[in-house]
Write a protein that holds these residues in place. Structure first.
Motif, short mmCIF file in Angstrom:
data_model
loop_
_atom_site.label_atom_id
_atom_site.label_comp_id
_atom_site.label_asym_id
_atom_site.label_seq_id
_atom_site.Cartn_x
_atom_site.Cartn_y
_atom_site.Cartn_z
N GLU A 278 0.65 -1.20 -0.13
CA GLU A 278 0.06 0.05 -0.14
C GLU A 278 0.93 1.10 0.01
OE1 GLU A 278 -0.20 -2.79 2.14
OE2 GLU A 278 -2.37 -2.98 2.28
N THR A 279 1.93 1.30 0.57
CA THR A 279 2.89 2.62 0.88
C THR A 279 3.32 2.78 -0.65
OG1 THR A 279 3.34 1.62 3.04
CG2 THR A 279 4.99 3.31 1.93
N LEU A 280 3.77 1.71 -1.42
CA LEU A 280 4.62 1.88 -2.61
C LEU A 280 3.46 2.34 -3.51
CD1 LEU A 280 6.95 -1.26 -2.91
CD2 LEU A 280 7.21 1.04 -2.13
N ASP A 281 2.28 1.99 -3.73
CA ASP A 281 1.27 2.37 -4.57
C ASP A 281 0.85 3.96 -4.27
OD1 ASP A 281 0.95 0.12 -5.66
OD2 ASP A 281 -1.00 -0.53 -4.68
N TYR A 282 0.75 4.27 -3.03
CA TYR A 282 0.43 5.48 -2.75
C TYR A 282 1.43 6.29 -3.16
CZ TYR A 282 -0.44 9.55 0.19
OH TYR A 282 -0.64 10.99 0.74
N ARG A 283 2.77 6.20 -2.85
CA ARG A 283 3.90 6.76 -3.13
C ARG A 283 3.91 7.12 -4.67
NH1 ARG A 283 9.35 3.55 -3.54
NH2 ARG A 283 8.49 2.99 -5.47
N ASP A 284 3.89 5.91 -5.37
CA ASP A 284 3.69 6.29 -6.91
C ASP A 284 2.75 7.15 -7.27
OD1 ASP A 284 6.25 4.87 -6.73
OD2 ASP A 284 5.25 2.96 -7.31
N ASN A 285 1.81 7.27 -6.95
CA ASN A 285 0.55 8.01 -7.32
C ASN A 285 0.72 9.26 -7.12
OD1 ASN A 285 -0.91 6.19 -8.49
ND2 ASN A 285 -2.32 5.56 -6.63
N LEU A 286 1.29 9.47 -5.83
CA LEU A 286 1.67 11.04 -5.30
C LEU A 286 2.67 11.61 -6.19
CD1 LEU A 286 0.86 12.97 -3.37
CD2 LEU A 286 2.44 12.00 -1.63
N VAL A 287 3.77 10.93 -6.31
CA VAL A 287 4.70 11.43 -7.32
C VAL A 287 4.34 11.94 -8.31
CG1 VAL A 287 7.02 10.72 -8.20
CG2 VAL A 287 6.72 10.04 -5.91
N LYS A 288 3.28 10.96 -9.20
CA LYS A 288 2.86 11.43 -10.38
C LYS A 288 2.29 12.60 -10.30
CE LYS A 288 0.50 8.16 -13.53
NZ LYS A 288 0.20 6.97 -13.39
N LYS A 289 1.21 12.72 -9.29
CA LYS A 289 0.31 13.69 -9.28
C LYS A 289 0.89 15.17 -9.20
CE LYS A 289 -2.98 15.06 -5.84
NZ LYS A 289 -3.84 14.70 -4.62
N ILE A 290 2.13 15.06 -8.29
CA ILE A 290 2.61 16.57 -8.30
C ILE A 290 3.91 16.47 -9.10
CG2 ILE A 290 2.03 16.69 -5.89
CD1 ILE A 290 4.94 15.83 -4.89
N SER A 291 3.97 15.63 -10.18
CA SER A 291 5.23 15.77 -10.90
C SER A 291 6.72 15.93 -10.35
CB SER A 291 5.22 16.77 -12.03
OG SER A 291 3.85 16.81 -12.59
N ALA A 292 6.75 15.18 -9.50
CA ALA A 292 8.07 15.19 -8.79
C ALA A 292 9.06 14.27 -9.06
CB ALA A 292 7.91 14.86 -6.92
N ARG A 293 10.49 14.34 -9.02
CA ARG A 293 11.20 13.46 -9.29
C ARG A 293 11.49 12.53 -8.10
NH1 ARG A 293 16.96 13.54 -10.36
NH2 ARG A 293 17.36 15.50 -9.41
N LEU A 294 11.60 11.14 -8.41
CA LEU A 294 11.74 10.19 -7.05
C LEU A 294 13.06 9.65 -7.40
CD1 LEU A 294 10.52 8.58 -4.74
CD2 LEU A 294 9.62 7.13 -6.23
N LEU A 295 13.84 9.36 -6.26
CA LEU A 295 14.97 8.53 -6.30
C LEU A 295 14.74 7.27 -5.31
CD1 LEU A 295 17.51 11.42 -6.22
CD2 LEU A 295 16.96 10.07 -8.20
N VAL A 296 15.34 6.20 -5.56
CA VAL A 296 14.70 5.19 -4.53
C VAL A 296 16.43 4.55 -4.20
CG1 VAL A 296 13.90 2.75 -4.08
CG2 VAL A 296 12.81 4.57 -5.45
N GLY A 297 16.48 4.51 -2.92
CA GLY A 297 17.90 3.95 -2.32
C GLY A 297 17.24 2.52 -1.83
N SER A 298 18.10 1.54 -2.07
CA SER A 298 17.45 0.16 -2.05
C SER A 298 18.32 -0.47 -0.95
CB SER A 298 17.55 -0.86 -3.15
OG SER A 298 17.72 -2.28 -2.85
N VAL A 299 17.77 -0.97 0.20
CA VAL A 299 18.58 -1.91 1.08
C VAL A 299 18.95 -3.10 0.69
CG1 VAL A 299 18.33 -2.84 3.35
CG2 VAL A 299 17.34 -0.76 3.18
#
Ligand SMILES: Nc1nc2c(ncn2[C@@H]2O[C@H](COP(=O)(O)OP(=O)(O)O)[C@@H](O)[C@H]2O)c(=O)[nH]1
Lengths: 301, 424
Positions: free
Chosen positions: A71-92
């Protein structure tokens, strides 16, 4: 005569927007740490307001433990799209694969501690000189003295004795090469303020925060949600319960609360009546009385 | 809060206060009491201090432990820095800047006081006004805190005596007449037993004033900010690169004084160019009025060359533009201030460099006497100095506006914040 008074939420909002703009103005390459939790959602909401109608002048960084709630990842991706932000992911997971960290073992294994290394690696890799986080001073004892602008040495470490005094609205973000800052725009917010603001601003929240049915195990008072990352030990069993999450982190250690709160208003009533601090439901803080402080020194959020 | 008045929190105001007192006057107990009696303590926090109290062999739950902070302090058993605490009642949200009362920690109190509307100073009823009481009152007045509340504590140990209370009050008033504080109130309390803290005490019927919490909830803070002299330090210029808002140019910042409205004739400093405010965008959209301490974006009718560090003001009410500035400085670093020293300096959103031209005197914070034969300014010293800046600043006196009257001095090598300055 008109009254020139802001209510407490609008005053906190004004303060946080000021801090976020100060970051954009004082640093070359800032980043906003986005975890998908309510605090980082509110921080992002404020950042969008701070620069409206322009786009955010910095990217978002999500440290992905690999144990996220879907649910967190879905929410994140939708929000990022909505505000046209640039998202970087650091992976453990990548840090583990590269041998930068070693996966914990045992029943209480968690990737929460490992995040620190991934975060510091990402900061170094991208050359970030300021990382904004959603930390609040009321969350935990060790945070009560945290500054808005928190200085970190070249190893990303926090020295509680060597923090700059912070006076008035004059934030000093000057630093030597290699050093960076953690910035906490929500320093003065409490859990209650955050929820009241979410209600006031009608901010859409991830479903995890609202009551739902889920299979959980009760491990020494901490309710952990069923997932492939939580292994039962002797005598433990999955039970169906109606729960919600007060904080959202790694699935392996974020505890749920039994709750029927299905709206923001319900949550506010629940928070008002709450008998436990929200971090009290996180298994990672229970490890030792000073665990938060130890992790902070090493560069935790 | 219940469902019927679920919006009650929209009427809550924010009050920031600081607490000071000598060691053992009962400051931690008082804060613990405020947090506990206003139900801002959670069960797990209470359990933790209960266990610690038992371990230490104390026969009651020590509320002072609630405000205990970092590990080093836990080991040393003292507080060493400013810690922030939060609690709320249905009327107000409170931010406490909790500063230790140690002799050497003037710097912490100055830091905590810089953002406070109100200061609580604790006095032990058995000891009365001591040197540190005077020091704390002086710092509160120097930092321009509008309201001062003197809590005369441990009244239980002096039989709740009116005579003791009145004589301490009188002594303090005598001293305070030399200071510049608008509003001083006195409350007799017992932090340990809770008398006159949250509940009014029935043990002191002779006291007709309010309990501490009631006072904190009702004291008038609406006129603490300067709403007369319009000052808008530009923080950041917003220029969207998208088609929809093509041509948008907004000056973002936090209003440092006064009230701005669309249609106002304004002047940009240092250029001196004038224009008219076209619109003001607040966090919720365009507003008809913007006042301190709102964060807004101002748009002008004309395209002026305005950038960070500039200031937008009213043409007929300008701050002083100057490079030679006199300040009272509180020194905050173990490295001493150098006569002729060069430092970085920040005022509002403007950065420059400065040189110390003259150290006039130091202030003995306990007696308020001027010290002229020793001009060595070190950690925790307060001194009057003259500086010259490399660029003009747009300043007001600190007593007129705390936002446009304050500066910090910065070490050019380590970048540490060295001093806090109030413009005279
Ligand atoms: N009898 C009495 N003792 C008090 C009162 N307030 C504080 N104390 C005691 O005074 C001592 C110092 O209090 P503490 O809050 O730690 O002082 P601080 O150093 O100012 O934070 C402790 O033993 C408290 O229990 C009071 O109102 N009455």
């Amino acid at each position: 005569m008109l009254s020139y008074n802001l209510n407490h939420l609008r005053e906190l909002e004004a303060e946080s927007i000021f801090v976020i703009r100060e970051v954009a103005a004082q640093f070359q390459n800032p980043v906003l740490l986005f975890s998908g939790g309510k605090d980082s959602i509110v921080m992002l909401h404020l950042a969008v307001k701070a620069f409206f109608p322009a786009r955010l002048p910095f990217p978002l960084l999500h440290i992905d433990t690999g144990h996220n709630f879907p649910e967190t990842l879905d929410y994140r991706d939708n929000l990022v799209k909505k505000i046209s932000a640039r998202l970087l992911v650091g992976s453990v997971q990548e840090s583990i694969n590269k041998g930068r960290v070693v996966e914990e073992t045992g029943v209480n294994a968690s990737r929460n501690v490992l995040q620190t290394v991934t975060l510091l690696d990402a900061i170094e890799e991208h050359g970030f000189d300021a990382a904004m986080g959603g930390g609040r001073r009321d969350e935990e004892k060790a945070r009560a003295k945290e500054r808005f602008f928190s200085h970190r040495d070249e190893f990303g470490q926090w020295d509680p004795k060597n923090q700059r005094p912070e006076l008035w609205n004059l934030f000093n973000g000057k630093k030597k090469p290699g050093e960076h800052f953690r910035i906490f725009p929500l320093s003065n917010w409490t859990e209650m303020d955050v929820w009241q603001y979410i209600l006031l601003e009608k901010i859409e929240m991830p479903s995890l925060y609202f009551a739902h049915e889920r299979e959980c195990v009760d491990r020494k008072g901490v309710l952990l949600a069923k997932s492939e990352y939580v292994k039962l030990t002797d005598g433990e069993k999955w039970e169906k319960m109606t729960i919600r999450f007060r904080t959202i982190g790694d699935m392996s250690c974020t505890g749920a609360t039994v709750s029927h709160a299905s709206t923001i208003e319900d949550i506010i009533l629940e928070v008002a009546a709450a008998r436990q601090t929200e971090r009290g439901s996180r298994a990672d803080d229970k490890r030792s009385e000073t665990s938060m402080e130890d992790r902070k020194r090493e560069g935790y959020f | 809060m219940n469902r019927n008045n679920g919006n009650a929190y929209l009427d809550m105001e924010l009050l920031r206060f600081t607490t000071a007192g000598s060691v053992d006057d009962g400051k931690s107990t008082l804060i613990g009491r405020l947090l506990y009696d206003s139900k801002s303590i959670f069960e797990d926090q209470y359990e933790a201090i209960k266990i610690t109290s038992e371990k230490r062999g104390e026969d009651f739950v020590n509320l002072a432990l609630l405000t205990d902070g970092l590990r080093a302090e836990r080991e040393q058993g003292i507080t060493i820095d400013v810690a922030y605490r939060y609690f709320a009642t249905p009327k107000r949200k409170f931010i406490i800047a909790d500063t230790p009362g140690h002799v050497q920690y003037t710097r912490n109190m100055v830091t905590g006081a810089s953002t406070a509307n109100l200061a609580i100073i604790l006095v032990d009823s058995r000891k009365g006004v001591v040197e540190q009481t005077k020091r704390h009152a002086f710092i509160a007045s120097l930092l321009g805190i509008p309201h001062l509340v003197i809590c005369i504590n441990k009244m239980d140990l002096v039989d709740y005596s009116q005579k003791v209370f009145e004589s301490i009050k009188k002594e303090f008033q005598g001293f305070a007449s030399k200071l510049n504080i608008q509003d001083i109130q006195f409350i007799p309390i017992s932090a340990l037993h809770g008398d006159n803290v949250v509940e009014k005490s029935d043990k002191m019927p002779w006291y007709g004033g309010p309990g501490l919490l009631y006072l904190l909830e009702t004291i008038h803070i609406g006129s603490d900010l300067n709403l007369v002299d319009c000052r808008f330090p530009v923080q950041y210029v917003i220029r969207p690169q998208n088609d929809e808002y093509h041509g948008y140019r907004g000056y973002a910042g936090r209003i440092a004084g006064g009230v701005f409205k669309p249609g106002d004739k304004v002047m940009a400093l240092p250029s001196g160019f004038t224009s008219t405010i076209k619109a003001i965008d607040g966090p919720e959209g365009p507003v008809q009025e913007a006042f301190a301490p709102m964060s807004v974006t101002i748009r002008l009718d004309d395209e002026l060359d305005v950038s960070r560090g500039d200031m937008i003001v009213r043409e007929n009410n300008r701050p002083q533009t100057c490079q030679d500035i006199d300040i009272m400085v509180c020194w905050m670093n173990t490295k001493k201030m150098l006569p002729d020293g060069k430092y970085g300096i920040r005022h509002t959103t403007r950065d420059a460099r400065c040189i110390v031209r003259k150290i006039h005197y130091k202030v003995d914070v306990n007696t308020l006497h001027r010290i002229q034969d020793d001009l060595d300014v070190g950690m925790n010293d307060i001194a009057r100095i003259s500086i010259r800046t490399t660029q003009p600043f747009f300043v007001d006196k600190y007593q007129i506006n705390r936002n446009t009257g304050s500066v910090i001095l910065i070490d050019e090598a380590t970048h540490e914040t060295l001093g806090a300055g109030m413009i005279i």
